[in-house]
Design a protein around this motif. Structure first.
Motif, PDB file in Angstrom:
ATOM      1  N   LEU A  34     -37.021 -79.312 -14.599  1.00 48.98           N
ATOM      2  CA  LEU A  34     -37.582 -79.908 -13.380  1.00 48.98           C
ATOM      3  C   LEU A  34     -36.503 -80.108 -12.318  1.00 48.98           C
ATOM      4  O   LEU A  34     -36.728 -79.870 -11.123  1.00 48.98           O
ATOM      5  CB  LEU A  34     -38.239 -81.254 -13.695  1.00 48.98           C
ATOM      6  CG  LEU A  34     -39.675 -81.226 -14.204  1.00 48.98           C
ATOM      7  CD1 LEU A  34     -40.128 -82.649 -14.526  1.00 48.98           C
ATOM      8  CD2 LEU A  34     -40.607 -80.604 -13.172  1.00 48.98           C
ATOM      9  N   SER A  35     -35.328 -80.553 -12.742  1.00 50.22           N
ATOM     10  CA  SER A  35     -34.231 -80.786 -11.810  1.00 50.22           C
ATOM     11  C   SER A  35     -33.823 -79.506 -11.101  1.00 50.22           C
ATOM     12  O   SER A  35     -33.664 -79.464  -9.881  1.00 50.22           O
ATOM     13  CB  SER A  35     -33.038 -81.389 -12.544  1.00 50.22           C
ATOM     14  OG  SER A  35     -31.942 -81.535 -11.668  1.00 50.22           O
ATOM     15  N   TRP A  37     -35.582 -76.687 -10.821  1.00 49.60           N
ATOM     16  CA  TRP A  37     -36.684 -76.175  -9.997  1.00 49.60           C
ATOM     17  C   TRP A  37     -36.808 -76.950  -8.692  1.00 49.60           C
ATOM     18  O   TRP A  37     -36.962 -76.351  -7.617  1.00 49.60           O
ATOM     19  CB  TRP A  37     -38.001 -76.273 -10.768  1.00 49.60           C
ATOM     20  CG  TRP A  37     -39.158 -75.704  -9.979  1.00 49.60           C
ATOM     21  CD1 TRP A  37     -39.561 -74.400  -9.925  1.00 49.60           C
ATOM     22  CD2 TRP A  37     -40.029 -76.437  -9.106  1.00 49.60           C
ATOM     23  NE1 TRP A  37     -40.634 -74.260  -9.082  1.00 49.60           N
ATOM     24  CE2 TRP A  37     -40.944 -75.496  -8.558  1.00 49.60           C
ATOM     25  CE3 TRP A  37     -40.131 -77.768  -8.732  1.00 49.60           C
ATOM     26  CZ2 TRP A  37     -41.936 -75.864  -7.669  1.00 49.60           C
ATOM     27  CZ3 TRP A  37     -41.114 -78.132  -7.833  1.00 49.60           C
ATOM     28  CH2 TRP A  37     -42.012 -77.204  -7.315  1.00 49.60           C
ATOM     29  N   ASN A  38     -36.730 -78.277  -8.768  1.00 48.76           N
ATOM     30  CA  ASN A  38     -36.898 -79.100  -7.575  1.00 48.76           C
ATOM     31  C   ASN A  38     -35.772 -78.852  -6.570  1.00 48.76           C
ATOM     32  O   ASN A  38     -36.008 -78.733  -5.361  1.00 48.76           O
ATOM     33  CB  ASN A  38     -36.943 -80.574  -7.968  1.00 48.76           C
ATOM     34  CG  ASN A  38     -37.333 -81.467  -6.814  1.00 48.76           C
ATOM     35  OD1 ASN A  38     -38.271 -81.172  -6.080  1.00 48.76           O
ATOM     36  ND2 ASN A  38     -36.619 -82.558  -6.629  1.00 48.76           N
ATOM     37  N   ASN A  41     -36.120 -75.365  -5.100  1.00 43.50           N
ATOM     38  CA  ASN A  41     -37.284 -75.344  -4.204  1.00 43.50           C
ATOM     39  C   ASN A  41     -36.941 -75.981  -2.861  1.00 43.50           C
ATOM     40  O   ASN A  41     -37.298 -75.461  -1.803  1.00 43.50           O
ATOM     41  CB  ASN A  41     -38.447 -76.086  -4.851  1.00 43.50           C
ATOM     42  CG  ASN A  41     -39.751 -75.896  -4.102  1.00 43.50           C
ATOM     43  OD1 ASN A  41     -40.145 -74.772  -3.794  1.00 43.50           O
ATOM     44  ND2 ASN A  41     -40.425 -76.986  -3.800  1.00 43.50           N
ATOM     45  N   THR A  42     -36.209 -77.099  -2.890  1.00 44.56           N
ATOM     46  CA  THR A  42     -35.814 -77.777  -1.650  1.00 44.56           C
ATOM     47  C   THR A  42     -34.878 -76.909  -0.824  1.00 44.56           C
ATOM     48  O   THR A  42     -35.061 -76.749   0.389  1.00 44.56           O
ATOM     49  CB  THR A  42     -35.122 -79.116  -1.976  1.00 44.56           C
ATOM     50  OG1 THR A  42     -36.025 -79.940  -2.712  1.00 44.56           O
ATOM     51  CG2 THR A  42     -34.703 -79.834  -0.704  1.00 44.56           C
ATOM     52  N   ARG A 339     -36.073 -69.788  -8.649  1.00 49.34           N
ATOM     53  CA  ARG A 339     -37.187 -70.737  -8.611  1.00 49.34           C
ATOM     54  C   ARG A 339     -38.344 -70.275  -9.494  1.00 49.34           C
ATOM     55  O   ARG A 339     -38.916 -71.073 -10.256  1.00 49.34           O
ATOM     56  CB  ARG A 339     -37.663 -70.912  -7.162  1.00 49.34           C
ATOM     57  CG  ARG A 339     -38.793 -71.920  -7.015  1.00 49.34           C
ATOM     58  CD  ARG A 339     -39.082 -72.217  -5.558  1.00 49.34           C
ATOM     59  NE  ARG A 339     -39.566 -71.046  -4.834  1.00 49.34           N
ATOM     60  CZ  ARG A 339     -39.954 -71.078  -3.560  1.00 49.34           C
ATOM     61  NH1 ARG A 339     -39.881 -72.208  -2.882  1.00 49.34           N
ATOM     62  NH2 ARG A 339     -40.374 -69.995  -2.960  1.00 49.34           N
ATOM     63  N   ASP A 473     -37.950 -87.427  -9.774  1.00 49.36           N
ATOM     64  CA  ASP A 473     -38.043 -86.459 -10.871  1.00 49.36           C
ATOM     65  C   ASP A 473     -38.338 -87.169 -12.188  1.00 49.36           C
ATOM     66  O   ASP A 473     -39.092 -86.657 -13.027  1.00 49.36           O
ATOM     67  CB  ASP A 473     -36.736 -85.675 -10.995  1.00 49.36           C
ATOM     68  CG  ASP A 473     -36.404 -84.893  -9.739  1.00 49.36           C
ATOM     69  OD1 ASP A 473     -37.317 -84.268  -9.196  1.00 49.36           O
ATOM     70  OD2 ASP A 473     -35.236 -84.919  -9.317  1.00 49.36           O
TER      71      ASP A 473
END
Length: 509
Positions: A34-35, A37-38, A41-42, A339, A473
């Motif tokens: 998750l970290s 990907w986030n 993505n940002t 991503r 997150d």
């Protein structure tokens, strides 16, 4: 329910510890994914906003056709006695830019540029063809020592409304290593030079130098005679050319990117005006060479391109409109690759966790059938019994999540940036260093510039990303785990809803 939950977790501490380790591994895996990907993505969204894609407007490539020459050029007599054909058609001006911005919605910025030749009165250029001509005294065919000296100090001078938006800076072919970029509107008399040119001349930020126009621009008779007054430029930035730059006896000084000067458009117009004013009777049309419009939403690019072509101020007879998404693809695509890969990993990890937890909780719940039967015989609702199991697992998951939150602070950064570095390396264009013979043949055929290694396909995004696992997150992680745990326990305990009172009594025996 809370009391029963606490008693079960403490009495069955071995089972609770095993569940903790299982949920810790699951939490840690999802947290890292998750970290990454986030953060990716940002950054991808930021790069898309800053780079997007662009539409370039320039004078038509149809300038070689007879019709274009007849309609949009005029005969001009230069003061050296020669006649030349000069463009006299519709120009690219600030008014053209205004009409495009007003007529097409969705452009976030633009860069207008022009270029000309400039003579550096005091500075030495990175030596090349003309320096070699002087050293070897290769005179003849109208080439004199004065002509050689003039050309050995002549370079390309580029003007932009914003130098940071110039194609080679956006693509990463050039990178600013000291100082800042210039904006024509506020940086009159300022300049960017290469680190190689600065090193050769002992220059640094704040130093000044003169650029002028010499008669050799038009005539070989008095090449060193200066036309007009020189322009004094102050250095506000130093850039580096990324990649291999051909140089040496077969590469003209004007073709060497280390010799490039970037300045404001007013200086470009002044140099052009002086050269035309002194060299011919006809003054040039005020115009830009190219104007690049940057799109906010790449998905709208086809529609915006069509709108632009339908504007009254735009005609295919004298303008070329082209889409340039090379840099966008070379930068955003690598980020999207990471991503999408991480998104797939998140889904795979989540699905795998759901399967594992379904198996674990099925064994866990079925091993507690007698306990379930007692709860039901006491009048507890079936949903309340499952709720207690969910609460037990949720408390362990909360503790496991808190530990994984602390444990994965550095891991996503390590894994994410290794993935980024590997993806960037794979996306880099292949650069082949030409041999001396290649350069010689290119010089003879006039295609030396095609050997330049800087290209518009280089990665222009961040080379290091701060992959952090924040509070948001963590909340997403807990919510995702809670959904997985709830689903797994409900699946494992679905048999409870099939129990008849007789089945409960049989189980109690």
């Amino acid at each position: 329910m809370i009391k029963r939950t606490r008693l079960y977790l403490t009495r069955k501490y071995k089972r609770s510890i095993l569940l903790f380790f299982l949920l810790f591994v699951i939490s840690f895996s999802i947290a890292v994914a998750l970290s990454i990907w986030n953060s990716i993505n940002t950054v991808t969204k930021e790069v898309e906003r800053s780079l997007g894609t662009s539409i370039t407007l320039k004078l038509s490539s149809a300038t070689q056709t007879e019709g274009f020459y007849q309609d949009y050029t005029i005969d001009v007599m230069y003061k050296d006695g020669n006649r030349y054909r000069c463009y006299n058609g519709p120009p690219l001006t600030d008014d053209t830019i205004r009409q495009v911005l007003e007529g097409v919605d969705g452009f976030i910025s633009y860069n207008a540029d022009d270029d000309t030749y400039g003579h550096l009165d005091e500075l030495k250029l990175i030596p090349g063809l003309w320096d070699s001509t002087i050293r070897k005294e290769l005179w003849g065919g109208g080439i004199t020592p004065e002509v050689g000296e003039m050309f050995s100090r002549q370079t390309m001078v580029f003007g932009n409304t914003d130098s940071s938006l110039y194609s080679e800076f956006r693509s990463g072919s050039f990178s600013l290593v000291e100082g800042r970029h210039l904006v024509s509107a506020q940086d009159q008399g300022k300049a960017l030079i290469s680190d190689e040119l600065a090193k050769l001349n002992g220059l640094e930020i704040g130093n000044t130098f003169d650029v002028s126009v010499r008669a050799g621009f038009v005539s070989n008779e008095t090449p060193l005679v200066r036309w007009g007054e020189p322009r004094t430029l102050e250095i506000i930035g130093i850039f580096h050319v990324n990649g291999y730059q051909p140089s040496g006896d077969y590469v003209a000084e004007t073709d060497n990117t280390y010799n490039y000067i970037f300045t404001d458009l007013d200086t470009i117009k002044y140099l052009e005006h002086v050269s035309y004013q002194e060299g011919q009777e006809h003054l040039p049309v005020e115009r830009y060479r190219h104007v690049t419009f940057f799109v906010e939403d790449a998905a709208r690019l086809p529609a915006m391109l069509e709108q632009m072509r339908n504007l009254e101020c735009i005609s295919s007879s004298y303008y070329d409109i082209s889409v340039d998404d090379t840099m966008y693809k070379s930068t955003v695509d690598p980020l999207n690759t990471i991503r999408n890969l991480v998104a797939g990993l998140v889904l795979a990890v989540a699905a795998g966790c759901a399967v594992v937890l379904c198996v674990v909780f099925t064994m866990w719940v079925r091993s507690r059938q007698k306990e379930i039967a007692i709860y039901l015989s006491m009048g507890l609702r079936k949903t309340a019994v499952l709720g207690q199991f969910v609460l037990e697992a949720a408390l362990v998951a909360l503790l496991a999540g808190a530990v994984s939150f602390a444990a994965c602070q550095k891991v996503p950064d390590l894994i994410g940036n290794r993935m980024l570095a590997s993806t960037i390396e794979a996306a880099q264009p292949k650069v082949e260093e030409p041999t001396r013979e290649d350069i010689h043949q290119a010089a003879q055929s006039g295609t030396t510039s095609e050997l330049f290694a800087y290209v518009s396909g280089t990665y222009a995004g961040p080379e290091n990303i701060d992959f952090t696992f924040g509070a948001v997150d963590f909340l997403v992680l807990l919510l995702l785990e809670l959904l997985i745990i709830t689903g797994a326990i409900c699946w494992a305990g679905r048999f409870i809803f099939e129990w008849e009172p007789r089945k409960i009594m049989t189980t109690l025996k």
